[in-house]
Design an enzyme around this catalytic site. Structure first.
Site, PDB file in Angstrom:
ATOM      1  N   LYS A  60       0.812  -1.211   0.000  1.00 43.98           N
ATOM      2  CA  LYS A  60       0.000   0.000   0.000  1.00 43.98           C
ATOM      3  C   LYS A  60       0.849   1.266   0.000  1.00 43.98           C
ATOM      4  CE  LYS A  60      -3.035  -2.425   3.198  1.00 43.98           C
ATOM      5  NZ  LYS A  60      -3.330  -2.530   4.636  1.00 43.98           N
ATOM      6  N   GLY A  61       2.110   1.091   0.347  1.00 48.58           N
ATOM      7  CA  GLY A  61       2.951   2.256   0.613  1.00 48.58           C
ATOM      8  C   GLY A  61       3.111   3.230  -0.528  1.00 48.58           C
ATOM      9  N   ASP A 120      14.488  -1.494  -0.023  1.00 49.77           N
ATOM     10  CA  ASP A 120      15.214  -1.823   1.207  1.00 49.77           C
ATOM     11  C   ASP A 120      16.182  -2.957   0.880  1.00 49.77           C
ATOM     12  OD1 ASP A 120      15.929  -2.594   3.808  1.00 49.77           O
ATOM     13  OD2 ASP A 120      13.981  -2.183   4.644  1.00 49.77           O
ATOM     14  N   LYS A 148      17.110   2.786   0.699  1.00 51.63           N
ATOM     15  CA  LYS A 148      18.039   2.504   1.800  1.00 51.63           C
ATOM     16  C   LYS A 148      19.159   1.653   1.233  1.00 51.63           C
ATOM     17  CE  LYS A 148      15.064   2.366   5.904  1.00 51.63           C
ATOM     18  NZ  LYS A 148      14.499   1.459   6.921  1.00 51.63           N
ATOM     19  N   PHE A 169      14.038   3.928  10.676  1.00 53.41           N
ATOM     20  CA  PHE A 169      12.653   3.499  10.479  1.00 53.41           C
ATOM     21  C   PHE A 169      11.850   4.710  10.036  1.00 53.41           C
ATOM     22  CE2 PHE A 169       8.458   2.075  11.109  1.00 53.41           C
ATOM     23  CZ  PHE A 169       8.496   0.693  11.091  1.00 53.41           C
ATOM     24  N   VAL A 170      11.312   4.650   8.826  1.00 57.55           N
ATOM     25  CA  VAL A 170      10.615   5.821   8.291  1.00 57.55           C
ATOM     26  C   VAL A 170       9.124   5.535   8.098  1.00 57.55           C
ATOM     27  CG1 VAL A 170      12.516   7.086   7.214  1.00 57.55           C
ATOM     28  CG2 VAL A 170      11.498   5.159   5.997  1.00 57.55           C
ATOM     29  N   ASP A 176       4.191   3.044   6.736  1.00 55.64           N
ATOM     30  CA  ASP A 176       3.468   2.829   7.994  1.00 55.64           C
ATOM     31  C   ASP A 176       4.324   2.198   9.091  1.00 55.64           C
ATOM     32  OD1 ASP A 176       3.635   0.200   6.705  1.00 55.64           O
ATOM     33  OD2 ASP A 176       2.235  -0.457   8.252  1.00 55.64           O
ATOM     34  N   ARG A 182       0.611   6.381   7.855  1.00 53.38           N
ATOM     35  CA  ARG A 182       0.692   6.482   6.388  1.00 53.38           C
ATOM     36  C   ARG A 182       0.247   7.869   5.912  1.00 53.38           C
ATOM     37  NH1 ARG A 182       1.531   1.366   4.011  1.00 53.38           N
ATOM     38  NH2 ARG A 182       0.554  -0.390   5.049  1.00 53.38           N
TER      39      ARG A 182
HETATM   40  C1  PRP Z   1       7.633  -2.180   1.595  1.00 54.37           C
HETATM   41  C2  PRP Z   1       7.788  -1.511   0.241  1.00 54.37           C
HETATM   42  C3  PRP Z   1       8.319  -2.602  -0.635  1.00 54.37           C
HETATM   43  C4  PRP Z   1       9.082  -3.465   0.327  1.00 54.37           C
HETATM   44  C5  PRP Z   1      10.541  -3.176   0.166  1.00 54.37           C
HETATM   45  O1  PRP Z   1       6.389  -2.797   1.647  1.00 54.37           O
HETATM   46  O2  PRP Z   1       6.583  -0.990  -0.236  1.00 54.37           O
HETATM   47  O3  PRP Z   1       7.290  -3.319  -1.271  1.00 54.37           O
HETATM   48  O4  PRP Z   1       8.672  -3.140   1.657  1.00 54.37           O
HETATM   49  O5  PRP Z   1      11.296  -3.994   1.022  1.00 54.37           O
HETATM   50  P1  PRP Z   1      12.449  -4.917   0.485  1.00 54.37           P
HETATM   51  O6  PRP Z   1      13.287  -4.106  -0.475  1.00 54.37           O
HETATM   52  O7  PRP Z   1      13.209  -5.291   1.731  1.00 54.37           O
HETATM   53  O8  PRP Z   1      11.842  -6.117  -0.173  1.00 54.37           O
HETATM   54  P2  PRP Z   1       5.733  -3.319   3.009  1.00 54.37           P
HETATM   55  O9  PRP Z   1       5.992  -4.797   3.145  1.00 54.37           O
HETATM   56  O10 PRP Z   1       6.184  -2.460   4.142  1.00 54.37           O
HETATM   57  O11 PRP Z   1       4.169  -3.162   2.724  1.00 54.37           O
HETATM   58  P3  PRP Z   1       3.288  -1.825   2.590  1.00 54.37           P
HETATM   59  O12 PRP Z   1       3.716  -1.120   1.336  1.00 54.37           O
HETATM   60  O13 PRP Z   1       1.875  -2.343   2.492  1.00 54.37           O
HETATM   61  O14 PRP Z   1       3.504  -0.988   3.822  1.00 54.37           O
END
Ligand code: PRP
Length: 201
Positions: A60-61, A120, A148, A169-170, A176, A182
């Protein structure tokens, strides 16, 4: 590429919904985000001046990032969303990613721009790129708001990056903590009174 350091973060601020022991500091203001999005949109359009662009948001981010970026992009733009779940982002994780919601329409022959809020470990993006490549888009590009870099495990990169950030942690602007924060307009660092700071997203 813009690099954001902790020294630029502001003082702790009070925001609605803040719980006891949680502290929020602005890392990237909404004004900086807006300016950077205009630059990203120009960069993308420089590479694809006349092509219809098909944006794919990863729920969702990426929701606010995608909708704001879409409005900065001139020309023909369509979008779609998909949702994945990943099982841990730690170095010991298997990196297993599961598709929760598939695309609504085919991307075959389209100029696709994957829109992610944060890169990430890169494990999610590695899975997604393989998934999309099998569907034979004409072009496949990635735009991320936050990177990151120091957390990377998978060998993936985005062609367009908003900000390189430290391993903090952002939250905010779509990101979120337990589904909270969010809706903050800025990208903020979330810190905890008892633990100093969270280890990762
Ligand atoms: C976050 C972001 C990416 C993923 C990146 O999603 O939107 O999809 O993490 O992490 P990585 O590079 O370590 O794979 P999240 O799982 O937090 O879900 P959200 O977007 O619903 O908050």
């Amino acid at each position: 590429m813009a690099v954001t350091t902790k020294r630029k973060a502001g003082a702790a601020k009070t925001v609605p919904g803040l719980r006891p022991g949680e502290f929020i500091r602005v890392l990237i203001s909404s004004a900086r985000i807006k300016t950077r999005l205009q630059q990203l949109a120009r960069d993308i359009r420089r590479d694809f001046p006349t092509e219809p662009l098909h944006l794919i948001g990863v729920l969702k981010g990426s929701v606010f990032f995608l909708t704001d970026l879409a409005r900065e992009l001139g020309g023909e733009v369509s979008f779609d969303f998909l949702s994945v779940s990943s099982y841990g982002h730690g170095i010991d994780s298997t990196g297993e990613v599961k598709l929760i919601k598939d695309l609504d329409v085919s991307i075959e022959g389209k100029t696709v721009v994957v829109v992610e809020d944060i890169l990430d470990t890169g494990l999610t993006l590695k899975y997604l790129l393989r998934f999309f490549e099998e569907k034979k888009p004409k072009h496949l590009r990635v735009v991320v708001l936050l990177d990151k870099v120091e957390r990377r495990i998978a060998d993936v990169r985005a062609q367009y990056t908003g900000f390189v950030i430290p391993n903090e942690f952002v939250v905010g602007y779509g990101l979120d903590f337990d589904e909270r924060y969010r809706n903050l307009p800025d990208v903020c660092m979330l810190q905890f009174a008892s633990r100093g700071k969270a280890k990762s997203d």
